[in-house]
Scaffold this motif. Structure first.
Motif, PDB file in Angstrom:
ATOM      1  N   VAL A  35      83.370 100.377 -52.616  1.00 59.29           N
ATOM      2  CA  VAL A  35      84.084  99.222 -53.177  1.00 59.29           C
ATOM      3  C   VAL A  35      83.371  97.935 -52.801  1.00 59.29           C
ATOM      4  O   VAL A  35      83.199  97.025 -53.627  1.00 59.29           O
ATOM      5  CB  VAL A  35      85.541  99.200 -52.669  1.00 59.29           C
ATOM      6  N   CYS A  36      82.937  97.861 -51.556  1.00 59.21           N
ATOM      7  CA  CYS A  36      82.283  96.656 -51.055  1.00 59.21           C
ATOM      8  C   CYS A  36      80.976  96.406 -51.812  1.00 59.21           C
ATOM      9  O   CYS A  36      80.695  95.283 -52.221  1.00 59.21           O
ATOM     10  CB  CYS A  36      82.034  96.834 -49.565  1.00 59.21           C
ATOM     11  N   VAL A  37      80.180  97.441 -52.002  1.00 56.27           N
ATOM     12  CA  VAL A  37      78.915  97.283 -52.735  1.00 56.27           C
ATOM     13  C   VAL A  37      79.193  96.812 -54.153  1.00 56.27           C
ATOM     14  O   VAL A  37      78.548  95.884 -54.649  1.00 56.27           O
ATOM     15  CB  VAL A  37      78.145  98.610 -52.765  1.00 56.27           C
ATOM     16  N   TYR A  38      80.190  97.416 -54.799  1.00 55.15           N
ATOM     17  CA  TYR A  38      80.480  97.025 -56.175  1.00 55.15           C
ATOM     18  C   TYR A  38      80.979  95.586 -56.251  1.00 55.15           C
ATOM     19  O   TYR A  38      80.606  94.842 -57.150  1.00 55.15           O
ATOM     20  CB  TYR A  38      81.493  98.001 -56.798  1.00 55.15           C
ATOM     21  N   GLY A  39      81.837  95.209 -55.301  1.00 55.02           N
ATOM     22  CA  GLY A  39      82.332  93.833 -55.302  1.00 55.02           C
ATOM     23  C   GLY A  39      81.212  92.830 -55.121  1.00 55.02           C
ATOM     24  O   GLY A  39      81.120  91.858 -55.869  1.00 55.02           O
ATOM     25  N   TYR A  40      80.335  93.087 -54.153  1.00 51.86           N
ATOM     26  CA  TYR A  40      79.252  92.130 -53.918  1.00 51.86           C
ATOM     27  C   TYR A  40      78.238  92.149 -55.047  1.00 51.86           C
ATOM     28  O   TYR A  40      77.584  91.134 -55.301  1.00 51.86           O
ATOM     29  CB  TYR A  40      78.567  92.409 -52.579  1.00 51.86           C
ATOM     30  N   SER A  41      78.103  93.293 -55.742  1.00 52.41           N
ATOM     31  CA  SER A  41      77.125  93.316 -56.824  1.00 52.41           C
ATOM     32  C   SER A  41      77.572  92.469 -58.006  1.00 52.41           C
ATOM     33  O   SER A  41      76.773  92.142 -58.870  1.00 52.41           O
ATOM     34  CB  SER A  41      76.879  94.748 -57.285  1.00 52.41           C
ATOM     35  N   LEU A  42      78.866  92.098 -58.034  1.00 45.82           N
ATOM     36  CA  LEU A  42      79.344  91.217 -59.105  1.00 45.82           C
ATOM     37  C   LEU A  42      79.036  89.751 -58.830  1.00 45.82           C
ATOM     38  O   LEU A  42      79.202  88.914 -59.708  1.00 45.82           O
ATOM     39  CB  LEU A  42      80.853  91.380 -59.295  1.00 45.82           C
ATOM     40  N   ALA A  43      78.592  89.431 -57.595  1.00 45.07           N
ATOM     41  CA  ALA A  43      78.407  88.024 -57.227  1.00 45.07           C
ATOM     42  C   ALA A  43      77.373  87.347 -58.104  1.00 45.07           C
ATOM     43  O   ALA A  43      77.517  86.173 -58.432  1.00 45.07           O
ATOM     44  CB  ALA A  43      78.002  87.914 -55.762  1.00 45.07           C
ATOM     45  N   ILE A  44      76.344  88.066 -58.538  1.00 48.32           N
ATOM     46  CA  ILE A  44      75.277  87.456 -59.341  1.00 48.32           C
ATOM     47  C   ILE A  44      75.808  86.995 -60.693  1.00 48.32           C
ATOM     48  O   ILE A  44      75.274  86.081 -61.305  1.00 48.32           O
ATOM     49  CB  ILE A  44      74.121  88.463 -59.513  1.00 48.32           C
ATOM     50  N   TYR A  45      76.927  87.612 -61.155  1.00 46.02           N
ATOM     51  CA  TYR A  45      77.442  87.238 -62.469  1.00 46.02           C
ATOM     52  C   TYR A  45      78.124  85.875 -62.464  1.00 46.02           C
ATOM     53  O   TYR A  45      78.296  85.288 -63.530  1.00 46.02           O
ATOM     54  CB  TYR A  45      78.435  88.297 -62.967  1.00 46.02           C
ATOM     55  N   ILE A  46      78.529  85.379 -61.295  1.00 51.97           N
ATOM     56  CA  ILE A  46      79.241  84.092 -61.278  1.00 51.97           C
ATOM     57  C   ILE A  46      78.320  82.958 -61.746  1.00 51.97           C
ATOM     58  O   ILE A  46      78.671  82.231 -62.675  1.00 51.97           O
ATOM     59  CB  ILE A  46      79.851  83.836 -59.892  1.00 51.97           C
ATOM     60  N   PRO A  47      77.101  82.792 -61.151  1.00 46.02           N
ATOM     61  CA  PRO A  47      76.214  81.764 -61.718  1.00 46.02           C
ATOM     62  C   PRO A  47      75.807  82.064 -63.154  1.00 46.02           C
ATOM     63  O   PRO A  47      75.683  81.137 -63.968  1.00 46.02           O
ATOM     64  CB  PRO A  47      75.000  81.780 -60.783  1.00 46.02           C
ATOM     65  N   ALA A  48      75.650  83.351 -63.482  1.00 47.63           N
ATOM     66  CA  ALA A  48      75.260  83.692 -64.857  1.00 47.63           C
ATOM     67  C   ALA A  48      76.338  83.254 -65.840  1.00 47.63           C
ATOM     68  O   ALA A  48      76.035  82.661 -66.888  1.00 47.63           O
ATOM     69  CB  ALA A  48      75.018  85.193 -64.962  1.00 47.63           C
ATOM     70  N   VAL A  49      77.602  83.509 -65.486  1.00 47.06           N
ATOM     71  CA  VAL A  49      78.703  83.159 -66.388  1.00 47.06           C
ATOM     72  C   VAL A  49      78.797  81.647 -66.563  1.00 47.06           C
ATOM     73  O   VAL A  49      79.039  81.149 -67.665  1.00 47.06           O
ATOM     74  CB  VAL A  49      80.019  83.743 -65.829  1.00 47.06           C
ATOM     75  N   VAL A  50      78.553  80.909 -65.479  1.00 48.21           N
ATOM     76  CA  VAL A  50      78.593  79.452 -65.585  1.00 48.21           C
ATOM     77  C   VAL A  50      77.459  78.982 -66.496  1.00 48.21           C
ATOM     78  O   VAL A  50      77.611  78.047 -67.276  1.00 48.21           O
ATOM     79  CB  VAL A  50      78.517  78.817 -64.190  1.00 48.21           C
ATOM     80  N   LEU A  51      76.320  79.690 -66.437  1.00 47.25           N
ATOM     81  CA  LEU A  51      75.181  79.342 -67.291  1.00 47.25           C
ATOM     82  C   LEU A  51      75.476  79.613 -68.755  1.00 47.25           C
ATOM     83  O   LEU A  51      74.896  78.985 -69.637  1.00 47.25           O
ATOM     84  CB  LEU A  51      73.961  80.154 -66.838  1.00 47.25           C
ATOM     85  N   TRP A  52      76.384  80.540 -69.045  1.00 45.86           N
ATOM     86  CA  TRP A  52      76.677  80.891 -70.432  1.00 45.86           C
ATOM     87  C   TRP A  52      77.409  79.781 -71.174  1.00 45.86           C
ATOM     88  O   TRP A  52      77.603  79.872 -72.380  1.00 45.86           O
ATOM     89  CB  TRP A  52      77.539  82.164 -70.495  1.00 45.86           C
ATOM     90  N   ILE A  53      77.859  78.764 -70.451  1.00 43.24           N
ATOM     91  CA  ILE A  53      78.530  77.638 -71.113  1.00 43.24           C
ATOM     92  C   ILE A  53      77.593  76.994 -72.126  1.00 43.24           C
ATOM     93  O   ILE A  53      78.003  76.639 -73.227  1.00 43.24           O
ATOM     94  CB  ILE A  53      78.982  76.592 -70.064  1.00 43.24           C
ATOM     95  N   ILE A  54      76.297  76.875 -71.754  1.00 46.86           N
ATOM     96  CA  ILE A  54      75.322  76.230 -72.634  1.00 46.86           C
ATOM     97  C   ILE A  54      75.166  77.095 -73.884  1.00 46.86           C
ATOM     98  O   ILE A  54      74.825  78.270 -73.783  1.00 46.86           O
ATOM     99  CB  ILE A  54      73.972  76.084 -71.905  1.00 46.86           C
ATOM    100  N   PRO A  55      75.420  76.544 -75.066  1.00 42.58           N
ATOM    101  CA  PRO A  55      75.485  77.398 -76.258  1.00 42.58           C
ATOM    102  C   PRO A  55      74.124  77.716 -76.862  1.00 42.58           C
ATOM    103  O   PRO A  55      73.860  77.394 -78.010  1.00 42.58           O
ATOM    104  CB  PRO A  55      76.354  76.578 -77.215  1.00 42.58           C
ATOM    105  N   PHE A  56      73.234  78.321 -76.087  1.00 42.62           N
ATOM    106  CA  PHE A  56      71.985  78.849 -76.640  1.00 42.62           C
ATOM    107  C   PHE A  56      71.984  80.348 -76.433  1.00 42.62           C
ATOM    108  O   PHE A  56      72.089  80.812 -75.290  1.00 42.62           O
ATOM    109  CB  PHE A  56      70.766  78.238 -75.939  1.00 42.62           C
ATOM    110  N   GLU A  57      71.828  81.099 -77.515  1.00 37.99           N
ATOM    111  CA  GLU A  57      71.915  82.557 -77.390  1.00 37.99           C
ATOM    112  C   GLU A  57      70.795  83.117 -76.535  1.00 37.99           C
ATOM    113  O   GLU A  57      71.006  84.017 -75.727  1.00 37.99           O
ATOM    114  CB  GLU A  57      71.878  83.198 -78.784  1.00 37.99           C
TER     115      GLU A  57
END
Lengths: 234, 297
Positions: B198-220
């Motif tokens: 569970v711990c490995v899976y939870g921490y492996s999601l951490a990289i998606y937080i900056p990625a998701v914030v980057l997705w705000i910019i509307p360039f595909e």
């Protein structure tokens, strides 16, 4: 005296059988616990009996306590008053006010809208309960309801921001009004976070303060987002 | 094997250990490498530690760094999973974002002390980051349109929470069950507890937080680039972590488990992007029929 000593070892024996008490001579002042009127008043002054005061005074006293805690949130100067005698009236009041002010938005027309009354309620209460459990699990010394009280009272700047936003939105919902709302919400979000951490951070071990402050930050950030994105229906 | 020997013949057990080594493929035996000397000592029965069973219990407890006394309904049981400091969390997040060849996340960073703080708050942050930035990007896409009315889309928070938390809990549960099943069939030297997974899976999601914030910019292209980078980083952390646990297995099973891990990761990332972030073109298409009707009328 030997008989009375024997009686003293069985303190309630005389209550069940009245005939025994006739045989034994009663000595000393046995009417102390019930008390005369003077001793009763003396005790009443110590414990602050609220039985014989008007209802208005009782309510006003509680409201004054709530009000003084609001002032503590406005000037967070590391006072322990908010922690010492906690109550949940203030948080309930603030939460209901916030949820009511968030009603009547574009939410009611379509299902992809803003938060409903129950959603605001659940986010505020479950959010503070989870943050409190988190700080307890990390080894905080603060009690459960003290932490709930602090987190609930510190929503006050955001509730005030919500009221300001509604007033601004009456004037119009253009770019200027958005910038005004953004500034107000950002300021009150910072205020809420700062005030609650001033009360909560001291109860934590030094190596874990950031771990406790981060969820509080997230909590007020989400509430701030709800306040900022509120748009009224025309 | 041990039942046939006299327990006081200590020298027999060196031989027994060798026999165990030789008999490794036997399906009924499951011995981990680190508790083998412990068993030998217990079987020998007269080591100095065994004079006071409580003292030896204390020692093993202190040595392993784990308390196994509190039952699961008590508060102390869960306090064990929050026994971390700020710098540990920082190290673990950075370790989950920067996979290093040959570095196993569980062995290097967790060290038998999995926490629940990181997984829980990373998941919660990701839920709100997804909902808020998805809403924000929709707002940016439709900014110029005159007939558009902004709505906060609060219901997406619920959907994001369901998706993220079910990924972070049910996938580790399934993986744990699968590894347990394979461990019964074929002896693996490395086995992970449920909390570690569970711990490995939870921490492996951490990289998606900056990625998701980057997705705000509307360039595909920018969105797809960040998805690929995030997928590579978190996927390689997961694969490198679970590789030792299945290394001894059949190649088919290894391929199945590893591809399931990677596939679910890809599914989560691409699904979130497709659901929460509408394409600029897709946002335009519903406008066209209305515009056509307007011109016709």
């Amino acid at each position: 005296m030997a008989v009375s000593a024997d009686e003293a070892s069985r303190p309630f024996a005389g209550l069940s059988d009245v005939s025994i008490s006739e045989d034994i001579p009663v000595e000393g002042d046995i009417s102390v616990p019930m008390g005369t009127s003077s001793s009763n008043r003396q005790r009443g002054e110590d414990e602050f009996s609220t039985l014989d005061e008007p209802v208005k005074e009782t309510i006003l006293r509680d409201l004054r306590a709530v009000g003084s805690k609001f002032i503590h949130v406005l000037y967070p100067k590391r006072s322990t008053a908010l922690l010492r005698d906690w109550d949940l009236w203030g948080p309930l009041l603030l939460c209901v006010t916030l949820a009511l002010l968030l009603q009547g938005g574009a939410a009611d027309s379509d299902d992809h809208g803003g938060p409903q009354f129950a959603e605001v309620f659940v986010i505020v209460w479950f959010g503070s309960i989870i943050i409190t459990l988190n700080s307890k699990l990390l080894g905080g010394t603060i009690s459960f309801f003290q932490s709930l009280c602090v987190l609930g009272y510190c929503i006050m700047p955001l509730t005030a921001a919500m009221a300001v936003c509604r007033i601004v939105l009456v004037g119009g919902s253009g770019t200027v009004s958005f910038i005004v709302r953004l500034v107000v919400v950002t300021a009150s979000f910072g205020w809420s976070t700062f005030a609650s951490t001033a009360f909560l951070a001291d109860s934590q071990p030094p190596g874990r303060k950031a771990l406790v402050v981060y969820p509080v930050f997230l909590f007020y950030f989400v509430i701030g987002w709800m306040v900022l994105t509120f748009s009224p229906s025309q | 094997m041990a039942s046939t020997n006299d327990p006081f013949q200590f020298q027999e057990f060196e031989e027994a250990g060798n026999l165990l080594e030789a008999n490794r493929d036997a399906t009924t035996i499951s011995i981990e490498d680190d508790d083998l000397p412990d068993r030998q000592r217990k079987a020998a029965g007269f080591t100095p530690d065994d004079e006071d069973p409580l003292a030896s219990d204390d020692k093993t407890e202190l040595l392993s760094g784990q308390k196994n006394s509190a039952p699961f309904w008590s508060f102390e049981y869960y306090q064990r999973f929050f026994d971390i400091e700020t710098h540990h969390v920082k190290e673990r997040i950075i370790g989950s974002m920067l996979p290093w060849p040959g570095k196993n996340f569980i062995h290097v960073h967790l060290r038998r002390n999995p926490d629940l703080y990181g997984p829980f708050w990373i998941c919660t942050t990701l839920v709100f980051a997804l909902a808020i930035s998805g809403n924000f990007s929709n707002f940016l896409v439709k900014l110029g349109k005159p007939n558009h009315k902004y709505s906060p889309q609060f219901g997406k928070v619920t959907i994001a929470a369901t998706a993220i938390f079910s990924y972070a809990w049910f996938v580790p549960l399934a993986l744990w069950g699968c590894l347990l099943w394979r461990n019964n069939k074929i002896m693996n030297l490395v086995s992970y507890s449920f909390m570690e997974i569970v711990c490995v899976y939870g921490y492996s999601l951490a990289i998606y937080i900056p990625a998701v914030v980057l997705w705000i910019i509307p360039f595909e292209w920018l969105r797809w680039c960040s998805i690929v980078v995030a997928l590579c980083l978190s996927g390689s952390v997961l694969v490198m972590t679970f590789w030792p646990a299945v290394r001894e297995d059949h190649p088919k099973v290894i391929a199945a488990i590893m591809s399931a891990i990677v596939l679910l990761n890809v599914l989560l990332a691409v699904g979130c992007k497709a659901y929460f972030f509408s394409k600029p073109e897709a946002a335009l298409t519903p406008e066209h029929p209305a515009a056509l009707e307007l011109t016709k009328a």
